[in-house]
Design an enzyme around this catalytic site. Structure first.
Site, PDB file in Angstrom:
ATOM      1  N   HIS A  98       1.601   4.175  -2.986  1.00 20.52           N
ATOM      2  CA  HIS A  98       1.558   5.632  -2.781  1.00 20.52           C
ATOM      3  C   HIS A  98       2.816   6.285  -3.325  1.00 20.52           C
ATOM      4  O   HIS A  98       2.755   7.214  -4.123  1.00 20.52           O
ATOM      5  CB  HIS A  98       1.502   5.949  -1.274  1.00 20.52           C
ATOM      6  CG  HIS A  98       0.127   5.885  -0.670  1.00 20.52           C
ATOM      7  ND1 HIS A  98      -0.990   6.413  -1.264  1.00 20.52           N
ATOM      8  CD2 HIS A  98      -0.289   5.397   0.524  1.00 20.52           C
ATOM      9  CE1 HIS A  98      -2.040   6.226  -0.473  1.00 20.52           C
ATOM     10  NE2 HIS A  98      -1.644   5.609   0.615  1.00 20.52           N
ATOM     11  N   HIS A 110      -6.590   7.909  -1.345  1.00 17.67           N
ATOM     12  CA  HIS A 110      -7.253   6.625  -1.095  1.00 17.67           C
ATOM     13  C   HIS A 110      -8.562   6.556  -1.859  1.00 17.67           C
ATOM     14  O   HIS A 110      -9.179   7.580  -2.124  1.00 17.67           O
ATOM     15  CB  HIS A 110      -7.528   6.459   0.406  1.00 17.67           C
ATOM     16  CG  HIS A 110      -6.285   6.354   1.217  1.00 17.67           C
ATOM     17  ND1 HIS A 110      -5.992   7.206   2.248  1.00 17.67           N
ATOM     18  CD2 HIS A 110      -5.246   5.504   1.130  1.00 17.67           C
ATOM     19  CE1 HIS A 110      -4.823   6.881   2.773  1.00 17.67           C
ATOM     20  NE2 HIS A 110      -4.343   5.858   2.099  1.00 17.67           N
ATOM     21  N   HIS A 131       0.833  -1.203   0.000  1.00 14.95           N
ATOM     22  CA  HIS A 131       0.000   0.000   0.000  1.00 14.95           C
ATOM     23  C   HIS A 131       0.875   1.263   0.000  1.00 14.95           C
ATOM     24  O   HIS A 131       0.687   2.163  -0.810  1.00 14.95           O
ATOM     25  CB  HIS A 131      -0.915  -0.042   1.238  1.00 14.95           C
ATOM     26  CG  HIS A 131      -1.758   1.171   1.455  1.00 14.95           C
ATOM     27  ND1 HIS A 131      -3.108   1.195   1.196  1.00 14.95           N
ATOM     28  CD2 HIS A 131      -1.451   2.407   1.922  1.00 14.95           C
ATOM     29  CE1 HIS A 131      -3.599   2.388   1.492  1.00 14.95           C
ATOM     30  NE2 HIS A 131      -2.600   3.153   1.935  1.00 14.95           N
ATOM     31  N   GLU A 132       1.853   1.280   0.890  1.00 10.57           N
ATOM     32  CA  GLU A 132       2.732   2.451   0.968  1.00 10.57           C
ATOM     33  C   GLU A 132       3.562   2.591  -0.307  1.00 10.57           C
ATOM     34  O   GLU A 132       3.772   3.701  -0.804  1.00 10.57           O
ATOM     35  CB  GLU A 132       3.655   2.351   2.192  1.00 10.57           C
ATOM     36  CG  GLU A 132       2.922   2.425   3.539  1.00 10.57           C
ATOM     37  CD  GLU A 132       2.185   3.746   3.746  1.00 10.57           C
ATOM     38  OE1 GLU A 132       2.750   4.804   3.418  1.00 10.57           O
ATOM     39  OE2 GLU A 132       1.027   3.724   4.221  1.00 10.57           O
TER      40      GLU A 132
HETATM   41 ZN   LIG Z   1      -2.567   5.076   2.283  1.00  7.92          ZN
END
Ligand SMILES: [Zn+2]
Ligand SMILES: *[C@@H]1O[C@H](CO)[C@@H](O)[C@H](O)[C@H]1NC(C)=O
Ligand SMILES: *[C@@H]1O[C@H](CO)[C@@H](O)[C@H](O)[C@H]1NC(C)=O
Ligand SMILES: *[C@@H]1O[C@H](CO)[C@@H](O)[C@H](O)[C@H]1NC(C)=O
Ligand SMILES: *[C@@H]1O[C@H](CO)[C@@H](O)[C@H](O)[C@H]1NC(C)=O
Length: 678
Positions: free
Chosen positions: A292, A371, A288-289
């Site tokens: 990003h 998100h 997830h990071e």
């Molecule tokens: Zn996030």
């Protein structure tokens, strides 16, 4: 309760907080980082490509930096074959063909800065396992035009320099006139970037003279690397402020095309040592990071580039223009082309205003969030909160967003189906419709099944759902697929549940006929299942035979009152939808994401011969037609929900005719199955 169950109960209680990863603080962290971008070069006009909007794509490497063949030629990332633009000069075509480089799997390297605190062996093992699992997943998903030779990062001229020549007509325009004596090194999210990874820097004491003083020579750079991630395992203030933050990150440097090439990640130390540490959860958090910092960031949306062939202006990629906008209801949405296409396919709607909605609960002042809106894309790895690891998907809409950055080519064959909202239309997940019960949303606070049917659920809302309610996994022991949940207390003695890797959650009102005094409410129960075809399966209760359970309908069981409802398009539907993570093998789940699309440990699926299932592949538009199923589902689901929408439905069989709960699929005759008395 038998004594033997007590340790299980305690364990289950301890397991509880692990599933709540809390808010992702990426946007807050990223906005505090000053990103170093490649300095804009002074270039002749022929070095710039202009698109229709007048936005320029930079074609030449930054001043003072060695030009490399790759940096001087734009290659459409998604071009499989080259279709020369009719107006493109011949010379350019030749050059392009010569220099064209196919995107290749991204090489992400990690670096642990010197100042990173010493951590124990087992902490390091956990961190390294999570990082390597996440990185191999991401490298398998994303390809880039590789950095030739070595990655060398830029220094921030505003840091090492006290004075920059700003006279446009001077030869040393935009170069450093005087060094900042206090300058020592570059940092990324507080972590020191070693000089070895950095270009040198020079000072030009005179505005027009070439004479320069080299204050630091260039380092050797990082070989065979397309992205470098500085990682530190620490207990920082941000970690301590919110125990549900597992890690946070930011990108720190972009290349001449805007692609992030360096970033930093802080892995919080405390969550590593909790008993209920989940390797899978950690891997997903790191993925997830990484998503990003590789581009899925509100600060980068405006720099995403269109590298498709439809970009008309020859050699370069062009700007997407504005990719974010609010729709008429005020919902902020992302409108980049692949994302729109993927969402249109997913929801089966081509509504013009349908872009992928961004979370409004953690949006910044500009209304943007990094998100997805949890009501619409529940279960996606890019929602603000990651739930229980077995329920998180690397979905097609998220992968499409990474493709729309223009920096990556994406292997869509590894996308995992979201199931959530599939085919539900443009209004799915909106505040105006979510309170009408459907097979995804619920009302009231009763018991049921999480929509993937791996878990028993309770109808609940949260901050991100904004009043919409869904069946969320119960706090303890809700996994039907965990055998150790047997006897954990969430089942009733007389309900004949089986906890097994093959077990799934079924809405049920079954009760043995001899239990005449008990009134039964609808609840999720765990029964085994096995596939007999696409969307066709049988179920087994404790001591029963295998019983055909018609998708979208229900069955009654002889010897029992009540019925079991058979979910439609949830079971035996997608191979990869059931990517169970074994709780027993904390370090083996890197394969979960990197293995073939048919990643699953669903025993019944692998044992049974299956007709070909639709797997989302390189074209997000390719999905199996489901119209046949939809018609049926609408009818039957209406029947079920009419019953379930009552907040707490108690069906007392002595009083009421069972007709109110009997819902049968239209294509199957009422399936009354006779069961030998158990
Ligand atoms: Zn996030
Ligand atoms: C900029 O530099 C040019 C040539 O070096 C000089 O003629 C001009 O006066 C300078 N302009 C300013 C505003 O300093
Ligand atoms: C589940 O957890 C709740 C509190 O979190 C507790 O009150 C309850 O007793 C637990 N139930 C079981 C069966 O462990
Ligand atoms: C995409 O991933 C699958 C599974 O890992 C692999 O078999 C396939 O070759 C990949 N495709 C491309 C174009 O890299
Ligand atoms: C999509 O919607 C159209 C009408 O809006 C319907 O005819 C079609 O069957 C739907 N397709 C799927 C796959 O649900």
């Amino acid at each position: 309760m038998k004594a033997v169950h007590v340790p299980v109960l305690l364990l289950l209680l301890l397991l509880r907080p692990v599933y709540i990863l809390g808010k992702c603080i990426f946007d807050e962290v990223q906005s505090s980082v000053s990103v170093v971008s490649s300095p804009i070069a002074q270039t002749s006009s022929s070095d710039w490509a202009f698109n229709a909007n007048g936005a320029k794509s930079q074609v030449i490497a930054a001043e003072g930096h060695r030009r490399t063949p790759l940096q001087t030629t734009r290659t459409p990332l998604h071009a499989k074959s080259l279709h020369p633009h009719p107006h493109r000069p011949k010379r350019m075509d030749k050059e392009m063909i010569k220099d064209i480089v196919e995107p290749q799997p991204m090489r992400i390297k990690t670096w642990i800065p010197r100042e990173s605190p010493i951590i124990s062996q087992w902490e390091r093992e956990r961190v390294e396992a999570a990082l390597s699992g996440a990185i191999s997943t991401v490298s398998n998903l994303l390809s880039v035009i590789r950095v030739p030779d070595r990655l060398l990062l830029n220094r921030d001229i505003n840091k090492y320099c006290r004075f920059i020549w700003r006279n446009r007509s001077s030869a040393n325009y935009n170069r450093c006139g005087r060094a900042n004596e206090k300058y020592r090194s570059e940092h990324c999210l507080g972590l020191t970037i070693p000089d070895d990874h950095l270009r040198g820097y020079d000072v030009y004491p005179h505005p027009d003279q070439a004479a320069l003083r080299t204050l630091k020579p260039a380092g050797p750079g990082v070989p065979d690397t397309d992205f470098i991630l500085y990682v530190s395992t620490q207990s920082t203030e941000k970690c301590r402020a919110d125990s549900s933050v597992l890690a946070y990150s930011a990108h720190c440097e972009t290349d001449t095309e805007g692609r992030p090439v360096a970033g930093a990640m802080v892995i919080c130390r405390e969550p590593l040592s909790v008993k209920e540490f989940s390797h899978e959860g950690m891997v997903q958090t790191v993925i997830h990071e990484l998503f990003h910092i590789l581009g899925f960031s509100r600060e980068l949306f405006s720099t995403w580039r269109d590298c498709s062939l439809s970009c008309q202006m020859g050699v370069g990629c062009c700007s997407h223009g504005h990719v974010t906008n609010t729709d008429e209801t005020g919902q902020m949405r992302l409108y980049s082309p692949s994302v729109r296409k993927a969402l249109h396919t997913h929801l089966n709607s081509t509504h013009a205003e349908l872009g992928a909605p961004l979370e409004n609960q953690d949006a910044g002042s500009g209304g943007l969030s990094s998100h997805w809106e949890a009501r619409v894309l529940q279960g996606s790895i890019m929602t603000a909160v990651l739930g229980e690891p077995s329920l998180v998907r690397i979905d097609l809409v998220t992968l499409s967003a990474l493709r729309d950055t223009g920096w990556y080519s994406v292997n869509f064959s590894q996308a995992q189906s979201l199931l959530w909202g599939e085919g539900e239309g443009v209004l799915f997940g909106s505040l105006s419709t979510c309170n009408q019960p459907s097979s995804f949303f619920c009302t009231g606070s009763g018991l049921g099944c999480h929509y993937l049917h791996l878990h028993k659920g309770e109808c609940q809302s949260d901050k991100y759902l904004e009043g919409c309610r869904i069946y969320k996994p119960l706090a303890n022991g809700s996994e039907c697929w965990k055998e150790e949940n047997e006897g954990g207390g969430s089942e009733d003695e007389w309900s004949e549940e089986i906890y097994h890797t093959d077990s799934r959650c079924f809405l049920s009102t079954l009760i043995r006929q001899d239990q005449s005094s008990i009134s039964v409410s609808v609840a999720g129960r765990c029964y085994r299942h096995r596939c007999t075809g696409r969307n066709r399966y049988q179920i087994q209760l404790k001591g029963s035979d295998w019983l055909h359970c018609p998708a979208g309908g229900s069955i009654e069981v002889t010897g029992y009152r009540g019925a079991v409802y058979c979910p439609d398009k949830r079971l035996c539907y997608y191979h990869e939808a059931i990517s169970l993570i074994s709780p027993h093998h904390p370090f083996n789940s890197a394969q979960l994401f990197t293995a073939s699309p048919a990643i699953q440990r669903d025993h019944s699926l692998s044992k049974q011969p299956m007709p070909p299932l639709s797997s989302p592949n390189s074209d997000p538009g390719l999905h199996l037609s489901m119209s046949r199923y939809r018609t049926l589902m609408t009818v039957t689901v209406l029947g079920v929900t009419a019953v379930l929408s009552t907040p707490i439905l108690i069906i007392v069989y002595r009083k009421c005719c069972s007709d109110t709960v009997r819902v049968h699929a239209l294509r199957d005759p009422p399936a009354v199955v006779h069961l030998q008395a158990a």
